[in-house]
Structure formats: C-alpha cells, structure tokens
Design a protein around this motif. Structure first.
Motif, PDB file in Angstrom:
ATOM      1  N   ILE A 209      30.984  23.394  68.543  1.00 37.00           N
ATOM      2  CA  ILE A 209      31.173  22.026  68.047  1.00 37.00           C
ATOM      3  C   ILE A 209      29.809  21.408  67.756  1.00 37.00           C
ATOM      4  O   ILE A 209      28.809  21.757  68.396  1.00 37.00           O
ATOM      5  CB  ILE A 209      31.951  21.142  69.046  1.00 37.00           C
ATOM      6  N   ASN A 210      29.776  20.517  66.778  1.00 43.14           N
ATOM      7  CA  ASN A 210      28.555  19.815  66.418  1.00 43.14           C
ATOM      8  C   ASN A 210      28.586  18.443  67.081  1.00 43.14           C
ATOM      9  O   ASN A 210      29.359  17.568  66.703  1.00 43.14           O
ATOM     10  CB  ASN A 210      28.435  19.678  64.897  1.00 43.14           C
ATOM     11  N   VAL A 211      27.751  18.274  68.087  1.00 45.87           N
ATOM     12  CA  VAL A 211      27.757  17.043  68.881  1.00 45.87           C
ATOM     13  C   VAL A 211      27.367  15.832  68.032  1.00 45.87           C
ATOM     14  O   VAL A 211      27.958  14.761  68.153  1.00 45.87           O
ATOM     15  CB  VAL A 211      26.814  17.186  70.092  1.00 45.87           C
ATOM     16  N   MET A 212      26.392  15.994  67.151  1.00 41.24           N
ATOM     17  CA  MET A 212      25.952  14.864  66.340  1.00 41.24           C
ATOM     18  C   MET A 212      27.047  14.418  65.369  1.00 41.24           C
ATOM     19  O   MET A 212      27.251  13.227  65.144  1.00 41.24           O
ATOM     20  CB  MET A 212      24.677  15.221  65.566  1.00 41.24           C
ATOM     21  N   THR A 213      27.777  15.384  64.809  1.00 39.15           N
ATOM     22  CA  THR A 213      28.861  15.036  63.884  1.00 39.15           C
ATOM     23  C   THR A 213      30.009  14.339  64.607  1.00 39.15           C
ATOM     24  O   THR A 213      30.583  13.364  64.100  1.00 39.15           O
ATOM     25  CB  THR A 213      29.384  16.304  63.183  1.00 39.15           C
ATOM     26  N   LEU A 214      30.337  14.815  65.808  1.00 40.56           N
ATOM     27  CA  LEU A 214      31.461  14.260  66.554  1.00 40.56           C
ATOM     28  C   LEU A 214      31.148  12.920  67.212  1.00 40.56           C
ATOM     29  O   LEU A 214      31.973  12.004  67.202  1.00 40.56           O
ATOM     30  CB  LEU A 214      31.930  15.249  67.615  1.00 40.56           C
ATOM     31  N   PHE A 215      29.955  12.813  67.794  1.00 40.52           N
ATOM     32  CA  PHE A 215      29.644  11.642  68.612  1.00 40.52           C
ATOM     33  C   PHE A 215      28.562  10.742  68.028  1.00 40.52           C
ATOM     34  O   PHE A 215      28.257   9.695  68.601  1.00 40.52           O
ATOM     35  CB  PHE A 215      29.214  12.095  70.018  1.00 40.52           C
ATOM     36  N   GLY A 216      27.947  11.162  66.918  1.00 42.77           N
ATOM     37  CA  GLY A 216      26.926  10.331  66.285  1.00 42.77           C
ATOM     38  C   GLY A 216      25.508  10.739  66.650  1.00 42.77           C
ATOM     39  O   GLY A 216      25.269  11.498  67.590  1.00 42.77           O
ATOM     40  N   ALA A 217      24.552  10.190  65.902  1.00 40.24           N
ATOM     41  CA  ALA A 217      23.143  10.547  66.092  1.00 40.24           C
ATOM     42  C   ALA A 217      22.618  10.111  67.448  1.00 40.24           C
ATOM     43  O   ALA A 217      21.653  10.680  67.959  1.00 40.24           O
ATOM     44  CB  ALA A 217      22.295   9.933  64.975  1.00 40.24           C
ATOM     45  N   GLY A 218      23.245   9.114  68.041  1.00 35.73           N
ATOM     46  CA  GLY A 218      22.798   8.624  69.345  1.00 35.73           C
ATOM     47  C   GLY A 218      23.149   9.553  70.488  1.00 35.73           C
ATOM     48  O   GLY A 218      22.725   9.320  71.627  1.00 35.73           O
ATOM     49  N   ALA A 219      23.910  10.613  70.228  1.00 41.84           N
ATOM     50  CA  ALA A 219      24.344  11.530  71.284  1.00 41.84           C
ATOM     51  C   ALA A 219      23.430  12.745  71.418  1.00 41.84           C
ATOM     52  O   ALA A 219      23.681  13.601  72.268  1.00 41.84           O
ATOM     53  CB  ALA A 219      25.776  11.995  71.010  1.00 41.84           C
ATOM     54  N   VAL A 220      22.381  12.822  70.595  1.00 43.02           N
ATOM     55  CA  VAL A 220      21.498  13.990  70.634  1.00 43.02           C
ATOM     56  C   VAL A 220      20.032  13.546  70.649  1.00 43.02           C
ATOM     57  O   VAL A 220      19.708  12.424  70.257  1.00 43.02           O
ATOM     58  CB  VAL A 220      21.729  14.926  69.426  1.00 43.02           C
ATOM     59  N   ARG A 221      19.194  14.454  71.118  1.00 44.22           N
ATOM     60  CA  ARG A 221      17.743  14.285  71.070  1.00 44.22           C
ATOM     61  C   ARG A 221      17.137  15.591  70.602  1.00 44.22           C
ATOM     62  O   ARG A 221      17.662  16.672  70.892  1.00 44.22           O
ATOM     63  CB  ARG A 221      17.170  13.935  72.440  1.00 44.22           C
ATOM     64  N   SER A 222      16.002  15.513  69.912  1.00 45.68           N
ATOM     65  CA  SER A 222      15.349  16.736  69.427  1.00 45.68           C
ATOM     66  C   SER A 222      14.555  17.421  70.533  1.00 45.68           C
ATOM     67  O   SER A 222      14.465  18.646  70.569  1.00 45.68           O
ATOM     68  CB  SER A 222      14.436  16.416  68.246  1.00 45.68           C
ATOM     69  N   HIS A 223      13.963  16.643  71.433  1.00 46.56           N
ATOM     70  CA  HIS A 223      13.196  17.207  72.540  1.00 46.56           C
ATOM     71  C   HIS A 223      13.157  16.204  73.683  1.00 46.56           C
ATOM     72  O   HIS A 223      13.423  15.009  73.496  1.00 46.56           O
ATOM     73  CB  HIS A 223      11.770  17.577  72.096  1.00 46.56           C
ATOM     74  N   LYS A 224      12.810  16.692  74.878  1.00 41.88           N
ATOM     75  CA  LYS A 224      12.770  15.811  76.044  1.00 41.88           C
ATOM     76  C   LYS A 224      11.904  16.427  77.136  1.00 41.88           C
ATOM     77  O   LYS A 224      11.927  17.638  77.354  1.00 41.88           O
ATOM     78  CB  LYS A 224      14.195  15.592  76.584  1.00 41.88           C
ATOM     79  N   LYS A 225      11.142  15.584  77.824  1.00 46.02           N
ATOM     80  CA  LYS A 225      10.381  16.045  78.981  1.00 46.02           C
ATOM     81  C   LYS A 225      11.347  16.398  80.102  1.00 46.02           C
ATOM     82  O   LYS A 225      12.250  15.611  80.425  1.00 46.02           O
ATOM     83  CB  LYS A 225       9.409  14.952  79.451  1.00 46.02           C
TER      84      LYS A 225
END
Length: 312
Positions: A209-225
């Motif tokens: 499943i594509n999380v960004m498509t299902l839940f929007g751009a606010g549901a993903v991050r490109s990187h994180k500490k």
C-alpha cells in the motif's frame, strides 16, 4: 559511500567556475577542507593536496603582498594533479598566477560570493553527509511525537501492521522493511527508506500500500533522526520481562548506542498504543522525568519509614 566530484559542488552550491574546467570530474575523497595559510609562506611539507582548498580574505591578503616570483611558486605548488579544486570566497578577484597554474594542472577554480565561514560550513556539511558511514537494518522507522523510533523484530512479528496503526493515529512513516541508516556524527543516526520502497508499506494478506496516497503527504517523512529503538518479540513464558522500567538496554548501530526497549507480543496487546506511550515516556526521560525512578524512590522511602516505626 557515494562518489563526490567537483562538478557536484558546482551544481549544488551554484559556484562560478573560473579556470581548470578540464578537472571538474575529479573525485573528492574526504570531507576535510584545507585553508592553505601556512603554505602561502612557502611551507609545503605537510600540504594536504588531496583536500578541497579554500582561499579566504586572510590568505588572499597575504598572497597579494608576495613578490611576483613567490606568487607563481605558491600557486604552482598549490595546484597539483590530485587537488580536487580551489574555492575563492567573498567574490574576490582571482590572481592571474592562480588562473595560469590551475589551467595547466586542470584544477577547477570556483568562486562564491558568500563569507568564508558560511562557505566552509555548507561545504563541510554537504561532504560529511556524503561520506557518512552507511548501513541497512531490517525494521520499520516511524516518527512518533517527534521521536524517531526504529521498530525491529523477526519477520512476521507485526512490525508493518503496527506501523500502519501508528500512521492511522497521526504519526508519520519513514521506512518499512528496510531502513537505510547513515551516521552523520559520532552520535547521530539518520534513517530513510530506499528509493524503491519509499512511502510503501507491506501488509501480509493485503499486499503493498502507498501510505502517502492513502493518508496524505502529512503521513510520511523522507528521513528522520533515530533516537529510540523498540524490539518486538514473541512472548516467552519462561523469560522475565522488565516490569518497572529501571533496566536500560541498548542496541549498537555502527558506532552509536541506541536506547532500546523489548516488547513481548501476544494476542490482545495493542502494540501501537504501547509503542506510542514508550515514545512519550522516552521523551519525558530526556526532559528529566523518570516514572520508574520516582516509584523506586517512593518504595525506598516507605520501607525506611516502616523500619523507623518498628524501631520506635
């Protein structure tokens, strides 16, 4: 480790190429940047010629006071066959001696309009990221209340399903299944998803499943500490699990030790809520609030009071 060429600096920082364009494809092999101040005096015994060279106001002021033959000598020695490039800051004029030596040795001469300290900082940060130690870990990385939580465990234990529930609760997915981790400093780990599976989540029985498509751009991050790790394992009746939270476990990734909590998995346990609370509790500990230590202190005080009462 990714290859870095002088051309990458020209593209990334919009530097002005003034000479030595035949050498723009030279490789940069270290994040260290040299300011050849002592070399301007004629001392080249320990000249780090493999580094990117940066000339600021101080170096250029000293150079301008040299005799013509000294100027030619210094620039010819600065421009070697392995020097990846010369950067002139503050938009200063480039000496003719440097232009001639750079074209002969095919050493790119680049100019930036910014201050020396700013140029050094930006170039160093860029190169440090490119040359940072790198590894990949099987797991899931989620941003929970600003805390980068790496969830690990055996295949099929429920990592992806837990990540899906966390995303539904408003948290953000960084990577599923494979987490690429680079060590940007002696104690900093940055995680991201491989480009092939970015924003994707695999749920057994459902598929990809594509999380960004299902839940929007606010549901993903490109990187994180990555600040905290949680290990999921199947519940073992014979194993004693920490019930107070006084024991501090860690896991080592490259040279960095991450705080880690082990959560046993069995039917009926809401892992998403437990991990969410674990992240909040970790955040509180960093702020100086430790519930387990407070409870232990209360218990110790109560025992001491009872002993004093019996002695009386």
């Amino acid at each position: 480790m990714a290859k870095v060429r002088t051309q990458d600096l020209l593209d990334r920082f919009n530097l002005e190429l003034l000479a030595g364009e035949d050498g723009v494809h030279r490789e940069i092999n270290t994040s260290d940047i040299s300011r050849p101040g002592i070399e301007m005096t004629g001392y080249f015994e320990y000249y780090p010629k493999e580094r990117l060279q940066l000339l600021g106001k101080t170096e250029m002021s000293f150079f301008n006071d040299l005799k013509p033959e000294e100027k030619r000598d210094r620039m010819e020695k600065l421009c070697t066959d392995i020097t990846p490039g010369m950067v002139i800051t503050r938009g200063m004029d480039v000496p003719e001696e440097l232009m001639i030596a750079a074209n002969e040795a095919a050493v790119p001469v680049m100019r930036s309009p910014h201050k020396t300290t700013r140029v050094i900082s930006r170039l160093t940060n860029f190169l440090e990221v490119k040359f940072a130690p790198f590894t990949a870990v099987h797991g899931v990385l989620v941003d929970i209340y600003g805390i980068g939580v790496l969830i690990t465990g055996q295949s099929g234990v429920g990592k992806s399903e837990t990540a899906l529930e966390l995303v539904k609760r408003g948290h953000r997915l960084v990577a599923d299944d494979s987490v690429e981790i680079r060590q940007e400093d002696y104690d900093i780990l940055i995680g991201n998803a491989p480009p092939l599976i970015e924003h994707l989540l695999e749920i057994r029985g459902l598929g990809i499943i594509n999380v960004m498509t299902l839940f929007g751009a606010g549901a993903v991050r490109s990187h994180k500490k990555i600040s905290f790790s949680i290990h999921l394992e199947t519940w073992d009746q014979k194993k004693q699990y920490d019930r107070l939270g006084l024991e501090e476990d860690t896991m080592k990734i490259m040279d960095v030790k991450l705080p880690r909590a082990t959560i046993p998995v069995r039917p009926g346990r809401n892992l998403a809520v437990i991990i969410e609370v674990a992240a909040m509790n970790f955040r509180l500990k960093r702020m100086g609030v430790n519930a387990a230590e407070e409870f232990s202190q209360r218990l110790t005080n109560m025992i001491e009071q009872e002993k004093e009462g019996k002695n009386e």
